[in-house]
Design an enzyme around this catalytic site. Structure first.
Site, PDB file in Angstrom:
ATOM      1  N   ARG A 111     -34.558  51.880 -18.586  1.00 45.60           N
ATOM      2  CA  ARG A 111     -33.199  52.179 -19.043  1.00 45.60           C
ATOM      3  C   ARG A 111     -32.602  50.973 -19.769  1.00 45.60           C
ATOM      4  O   ARG A 111     -31.876  51.124 -20.761  1.00 45.60           O
ATOM      5  CB  ARG A 111     -32.319  52.575 -17.859  1.00 45.60           C
ATOM      6  N   LYS A 207     -25.658  51.488 -21.108  1.00 40.58           N
ATOM      7  CA  LYS A 207     -24.982  50.644 -20.122  1.00 40.58           C
ATOM      8  C   LYS A 207     -24.505  49.363 -20.798  1.00 40.58           C
ATOM      9  O   LYS A 207     -25.101  48.293 -20.649  1.00 40.58           O
ATOM     10  CB  LYS A 207     -25.903  50.346 -18.939  1.00 40.58           C
TER      11      LYS A 207
END
Length: 223
Positions: A111, A207
């Site tokens: 991620r 993020k």
């Protein structure tokens, strides 16, 4: 009064129901006494200014800018001209340290790399090196239980919008002691609706370090 070369008397006042700290009031009243210090003197002040939370929970920190790990909270800093600091041009991810093992680190690194690609942050290192740095920093912390927070930034270089000025991308890794807050079933919870708009889908899955919307939602909940 104000304007020209006149003096302005600044006093402590309430802001949104919160008082200006005594330290802030002291500085406001003695602006002309603010010293210009050497690097050695600044380092001494940083050491003296470490707050209790840092002493209790900040266990280890790696910076690619300095190329080292430190366990001294006073040295856990980054350059002010790092674009992550003043433009929010950076991403992060986390991993949990439980019983001396980092859980699902590789999944989190997947991620992390997707976030870097989405934010156009060039990875400072290859995947194996990033993984090794995270593990080395976790080991240096001496903790068996904690949280690893790692960041990739466009890097230092100036204060413009474009990352073209950045000298090189940077990587930071922070290990913090896990503090578990006991739940109080008798207290219960409350649900509120916040007027803060949700993130656009493209940013919701990246993020980034820009969590202003999240911060404002939490502030609404506390209010």
């Amino acid at each position: 009064g104000g304007g020209g070369g006149g003096c302005v008397n600044v006093t402590a006042r309430a802001v949104d129901g919160r008082g200006v700290s005594a330290r802030a009031a002291e500085v406001a009243g003695n602006v002309e006494d603010i010293p210009v210090l050497s690097a050695t003197e600044v380092h001494a002040r940083l050491a003296a200014a470490v707050h209790p939370n840092a002493l209790e929970t900040f266990a280890a920190f790696y910076s690619s800018w300095t190329g080292c790990i430190t366990t001294d909270p006073a040295a856990m800093v980054l350059p002010m001209d790092d674009h992550m600091a003043h433009r929010g041009h950076g991403v992060f991810d986390t991993a949990h340290l439980e019983g001396g093992a980092l859980h699902m680190l590789d999944r989190h690194l997947d991620r992390f790399h997707r976030s870097m690609a989405s934010a156009r942050v060039v990875s400072p290192f290859d995947r194996a090196t990033l993984r090794g740095i995270i593990l080395r920093t976790a080991a240096a912390s001496g903790l068996r239980d904690g949280q690893i927070r790692y960041y990739a930034s466009a890097g230092p270089g100036g204060f413009a919008l474009s990352h073209d000025e950045c000298v090189r991308s940077t990587f930071y890794c922070m290990v913090v002691k896990k503090v578990r807050q006991p739940l109080n079933p008798a207290k219960g919870v409350a649900v509120v609706t916040s007027p803060v708009p949700i993130k656009p889908p493209a940013f919701a899955v990246t993020k980034s370090v820009n969590y202003l919307q999240n911060v404002m939602v939490v502030a609404d909940a506390h209010d």
